[in-house]
Design a protein around this motif. Structure first.
Motif, PDB file in Angstrom:
ATOM      1  N   UNK A 101       7.939  63.150 -24.728  1.00  0.00           N
ATOM      2  CA  UNK A 101       7.627  64.548 -24.013  1.00  0.00           C
ATOM      3  C   UNK A 101       6.650  65.308 -24.538  1.00  0.00           C
ATOM      4  N   UNK A 102       6.337  65.456 -25.728  1.00  0.00           N
ATOM      5  CA  UNK A 102       5.309  66.342 -26.458  1.00  0.00           C
ATOM      6  C   UNK A 102       3.955  65.527 -25.911  1.00  0.00           C
ATOM      7  N   UNK A 103       3.897  64.022 -26.336  1.00  0.00           N
ATOM      8  CA  UNK A 103       2.628  63.385 -25.964  1.00  0.00           C
ATOM      9  C   UNK A 103       2.173  63.535 -24.554  1.00  0.00           C
ATOM     10  N   UNK A 104       3.282  63.242 -23.653  1.00  0.00           N
ATOM     11  CA  UNK A 104       2.694  63.615 -22.261  1.00  0.00           C
ATOM     12  C   UNK A 104       2.293  64.734 -21.699  1.00  0.00           C
ATOM     13  N   UNK A 105       3.031  65.916 -22.372  1.00  0.00           N
ATOM     14  CA  UNK A 105       2.733  67.238 -22.240  1.00  0.00           C
ATOM     15  C   UNK A 105       1.011  67.422 -22.446  1.00  0.00           C
ATOM     16  N   UNK A 106       0.948  67.222 -23.920  1.00  0.00           N
ATOM     17  CA  UNK A 106      -0.219  67.349 -24.491  1.00  0.00           C
ATOM     18  C   UNK A 106      -1.537  66.686 -23.902  1.00  0.00           C
ATOM     19  N   UNK A 107      -1.326  65.317 -23.180  1.00  0.00           N
ATOM     20  CA  UNK A 107      -2.152  64.655 -22.341  1.00  0.00           C
ATOM     21  C   UNK A 107      -2.486  65.383 -21.099  1.00  0.00           C
ATOM     22  N   UNK A 108      -1.628  66.300 -20.674  1.00  0.00           N
ATOM     23  CA  UNK A 108      -1.727  67.131 -19.160  1.00  0.00           C
ATOM     24  C   UNK A 108      -1.285  66.412 -18.102  1.00  0.00           C
ATOM     25  N   UNK A 109      -0.456  65.376 -18.631  1.00  0.00           N
ATOM     26  CA  UNK A 109       0.155  64.464 -17.498  1.00  0.00           C
ATOM     27  C   UNK A 109       1.705  64.762 -17.262  1.00  0.00           C
ATOM     28  N   UNK A 110       2.365  64.120 -16.283  1.00  0.00           N
ATOM     29  CA  UNK A 110       3.687  64.238 -16.017  1.00  0.00           C
ATOM     30  C   UNK A 110       4.218  62.814 -15.967  1.00  0.00           C
ATOM     31  N   UNK A 111       5.656  62.533 -16.189  1.00  0.00           N
ATOM     32  CA  UNK A 111       5.902  61.309 -16.527  1.00  0.00           C
ATOM     33  C   UNK A 111       6.042  60.479 -15.140  1.00  0.00           C
ATOM     34  N   UNK A 112       5.717  61.066 -14.028  1.00  0.00           N
ATOM     35  CA  UNK A 112       5.247  60.428 -12.767  1.00  0.00           C
ATOM     36  C   UNK A 112       3.976  59.591 -12.920  1.00  0.00           C
ATOM     37  N   UNK A 113       3.129  60.297 -13.660  1.00  0.00           N
ATOM     38  CA  UNK A 113       1.890  59.588 -14.003  1.00  0.00           C
ATOM     39  C   UNK A 113       1.855  58.304 -14.970  1.00  0.00           C
ATOM     40  N   UNK A 114       3.072  58.307 -15.595  1.00  0.00           N
ATOM     41  CA  UNK A 114       3.147  57.257 -16.865  1.00  0.00           C
ATOM     42  C   UNK A 114       3.660  55.933 -16.043  1.00  0.00           C
ATOM     43  N   UNK A 115       2.755  54.763 -16.162  1.00  0.00           N
ATOM     44  CA  UNK A 115       3.206  53.599 -15.497  1.00  0.00           C
ATOM     45  C   UNK A 115       3.095  52.312 -16.432  1.00  0.00           C
ATOM     46  N   UNK A 116       3.180  52.532 -17.863  1.00  0.00           N
ATOM     47  CA  UNK A 116       3.196  51.731 -18.529  1.00  0.00           C
ATOM     48  C   UNK A 116       3.839  52.201 -20.036  1.00  0.00           C
ATOM     49  N   UNK A 117       4.620  51.238 -20.856  1.00  0.00           N
ATOM     50  CA  UNK A 117       5.399  51.578 -21.873  1.00  0.00           C
ATOM     51  C   UNK A 117       5.143  50.550 -23.161  1.00  0.00           C
ATOM     52  N   UNK A 118       4.692  50.825 -24.285  1.00  0.00           N
ATOM     53  CA  UNK A 118       4.736  49.710 -25.337  1.00  0.00           C
ATOM     54  C   UNK A 118       5.251  50.500 -26.710  1.00  0.00           C
ATOM     55  N   UNK A 119       5.852  49.769 -27.345  1.00  0.00           N
ATOM     56  CA  UNK A 119       6.514  50.179 -28.559  1.00  0.00           C
ATOM     57  C   UNK A 119       6.593  48.899 -29.554  1.00  0.00           C
ATOM     58  N   UNK A 120       6.836  49.364 -30.699  1.00  0.00           N
ATOM     59  CA  UNK A 120       6.952  48.588 -31.815  1.00  0.00           C
ATOM     60  C   UNK A 120       8.152  48.565 -32.424  1.00  0.00           C
ATOM     61  N   UNK A 121       8.894  47.744 -33.041  1.00  0.00           N
ATOM     62  CA  UNK A 121       8.693  46.463 -32.900  1.00  0.00           C
ATOM     63  C   UNK A 121       9.770  45.579 -31.931  1.00  0.00           C
ATOM     64  N   UNK A 122      10.234  46.547 -31.050  1.00  0.00           N
ATOM     65  CA  UNK A 122      11.275  45.918 -29.895  1.00  0.00           C
ATOM     66  C   UNK A 122      12.667  45.732 -30.750  1.00  0.00           C
ATOM     67  N   UNK A 123      13.497  45.136 -29.965  1.00  0.00           N
ATOM     68  CA  UNK A 123      14.987  45.016 -30.227  1.00  0.00           C
ATOM     69  C   UNK A 123      15.174  43.900 -31.264  1.00  0.00           C
ATOM     70  N   UNK A 124      14.697  44.101 -32.463  1.00  0.00           N
ATOM     71  CA  UNK A 124      14.677  43.010 -33.659  1.00  0.00           C
ATOM     72  C   UNK A 124      16.126  43.406 -34.540  1.00  0.00           C
ATOM     73  N   UNK A 125      16.590  42.573 -35.245  1.00  0.00           N
ATOM     74  CA  UNK A 125      17.436  42.875 -36.153  1.00  0.00           C
ATOM     75  C   UNK A 125      16.808  43.412 -37.692  1.00  0.00           C
ATOM     76  N   UNK A 126      17.191  44.536 -37.949  1.00  0.00           N
ATOM     77  CA  UNK A 126      16.777  45.130 -39.250  1.00  0.00           C
ATOM     78  C   UNK A 126      17.591  46.059 -39.714  1.00  0.00           C
TER      79      UNK A 126
END
Length: 394
Positions: free
Chosen positions: A35-60
Motif C-alpha cells: 500500500x505504501x509503495x503504490x501510494x509513493x509511486x502516485x498510483x492506485x491498485x487499479x494501475x497495478x497489472x503485474x506482481x512479482x515476489x521471492x521466493x514463492x511458496x517454498x518449504x522453509x
C-alpha cells in the motif's frame, strides 16, 4: 546500452513496520508495504497489472516466506496480465529483474515487486525449535553437512571466510570495522533494530557463532516487508518522482549452483553477477556514488565490495582498514541504513529500498550529504547473487 533498453524504471518504494517479534503476520506486513509503495509511486491498485515476489511458496523455516504472489494478488483483488515468483533465480532480486523484462516486452505496465519476512515472530521460541521442524532424514546437499554439524549458512560462509583469511590475510578486526560502520549508520535510522553504539571491544568480545564469525557478524532476524514499484517508462508522466533507471543488472552464474564446488573458494556468485553487470554498461566502479551491499554475514558484504571492483581481489582487508572511505561521509558510503547486520534481515530487498531512498533524497538523518546519482546494489550470498546499477533520471 542499458538494461532492458531503459524501458523499465523504479517509480515507488514502501516498507511496513519493522521490528523484532512484533506479532504481525507476513501477509499483513506485505500488504502494508505494498500500500505504501503504490501510494509513493502516485498510483492506485487499479494501475497495478503485474506482481512479482521471492521466493514463492517454498518449504522453509518459520517466517522465511511472509507472503506469496497470489496472497497479495488475492488480497487486493488485482487483475494482472503478468505475475511470477520463484527461488531458482539470481538472488532475491531475480524476480524483480524478470518483472523489468516483462515490462520491456509489453506484458505489464506497473509491477508490484515485494519481499516479506516475519522470522522474528515465527521463530519466537528459538531457532533451534524452527530447525527441529526439519529433523527428518537429511537429503540433497544437507547429506554432506548436517551429519557434521554444519546445518546453518553461518557454518558454510564461515568456512569461506576462513579460506579467504588463509589466502590473503583478512582479519577479524577488518571485518569488525565493516560491522561497526553499519551500526554507526543504523544509529541514524529510526527503523533499525539495533542503534546503540558498538566498539571494537564489543565486536571482538561477542560469542563465537561459527569461526571466524561472531555474533555481530550475523544479521538480525526481524519482521518486515519491502515493496518496489517498477513501471514502463512511457507510463510515468505525471508521477511524483523522477524515475530511477536500471542502468545495468547482473544475473550471471558461471559455475555450479553449490556451496562447496566453486573452483575458487575466495570468490562467490557475487563475482559472476557483478562481472556480467559491468560488461553491460559504459560506467565503471569509479562512477558509483554509494553502495548497498548484502550483509547477511559480514563476510558477504566484503565479498560484494571486491566483486563489484571497489577493491582488488585479495585486498578487501586493506579496503576495510580505511573506514573513512566507506563511512557515510566517505567517497563510497556503504549501507547507509545499517544493513542487515544492524537494521534487520529484510532478506535483500531492504538494500534496494535504501538505494532508492538515497537517490530520491528521502533518507532523513542518514541521507548522504553529497550529490548522489549512481548506486550499486549487490544482493545475495554463496551461490545466490544479483546486482543492479541504478541511475537517477533519464
Amino acid at each position: 546500452m542499458t538494461f532492458v533498453d531503459d524501458r523499465a524504471v523504479i517509480t515507488g518504494i514502501g516498507q511496513s513496520q519493522i521490528g523484532r517479534r512484533i506479532g504481525r503476520s507476513g501477509i499483513d506486513l506485505a500488504l502494508e508495504a505494498s500500500e505504501r509503495a503504490v501510494a509513493h509511486a502516485g498510483l492506485s491498485f487499479d494501475d497495478i497489472d503485474g506482481v512479482a515476489s521471492y521466493p514463492g511458496p517454498v518449504e522453509a523455516e518459520g517466517g522465511f516466506v511472509g507472503a506469496t504472489t497470489h496472497d497479495v494478488r488475492d488480497a487486493f483483488g488485482l487483475r494482472t496480465s503478468w505475475h511470477v515468483s520463484g527461488v531458482e533465480t539470481s538472488g532475491q532480486i531475480g524476480t524483480l529483474l524478470d518483472a523489468a523484462a516483462a515490462i520491456s516486452a509489453g506484458r505489464a505496465r506497473h509491477v508490484l515487486c515485494f519481499r516479506s519476512v516475519w522470522e522474528a515472530t515465527a521463530q519466537a521460541s528459538g531457532r533451534a525449535a524452527a530447525l527441529a521442524e526439519k529433523s527428518r532424514r537429511a537429503s540433497g546437499h544437507a547429506e554432506f553437512r548436517v551429519p557434521f554439524g554444519a546445518a546453518s549458512p553461518a557454518n558454510w560462509i564461515g568456512m569461506y571466510a576462513q579460506r579467504y583469511m588463509y589466502e590473503f590475510g583478512l582479519t577479524r578486526e577488518q571485518l569488525g570495522k565493516l560491522v561497526i560502520n553499519a551500526r554507526r549508520n543504523a544509529g541514524l535510522n529510526p527503523n533499525a533494530i539495533y542503534r546503540n553504539e558498538m566498539t571494537m571491544d564489543d565486536y571482538l568480545g561477542a560469542r563465537m557463532i561459527s569461526a571466524p564469525l561472531g555474533l555481530y557478524d550475523c544479521d538480525i532476524p526481524c519482521d518486515g516487508a519491502t515493496a518496489i514499484i517498477l513501471s514502463r517508462r512511457d507510463d510515468t508522466a505525471g508521477l511524483p518522482h523522477v524515475p530511477i533507471a536500471i542502468e545495468a543488472a547482473g544475473s550471471a552464474l558461471y559455475e555450479r549452483h553449490t556451496w562447496d564446488q566453486r573452483r575458487d573458494f575466495t570468490t562467490m556468485a557475487a563475482h559472476d553477477a557483478a562481472a556480467s553487470m559491468w560488461d553491460s554498461t559504459d560506467l565503471t566502479p569509479a562512477d558509483v556514488d554509494f553502495a548497498t551491499l548484502y550483509d547477511g554475514f559480514s563476510y558477504l558484504c566484503a565479498q560484494w565490495i571486491e566483486a563489484l571492483g571497489f577493491a582488488e581481489h585479495g585486498k578487501v582487508g586493506q579496503f576495510l582498514d580505511d573506514e573513512s572511505r566507506y563511512a557515510l561521509d566517505g567517497a563510497l558510503p556503504i549501507n547507509p541504513h545499517g544493513g542487515q547486520l544492524s537494521a534487520g534481515r529484510l532478506h535483500g530487498y531492504g538494500f534496494l529500498h535504501e538505494a532508492c531512498a538515497q537517490l530520491w533524497r528521502e533518507a532523513g538523518e542518514r541521507q548522504i550529504a553529497k550529490e548522489v546519482t549512481v548506486a550499486a546494489v549487490g544482493i545475495g550470498g554463496g551461490p545466490e547473487a544479483g546486482s543492479m546499477l541504478l541511475r537517477l533520471g533519464h
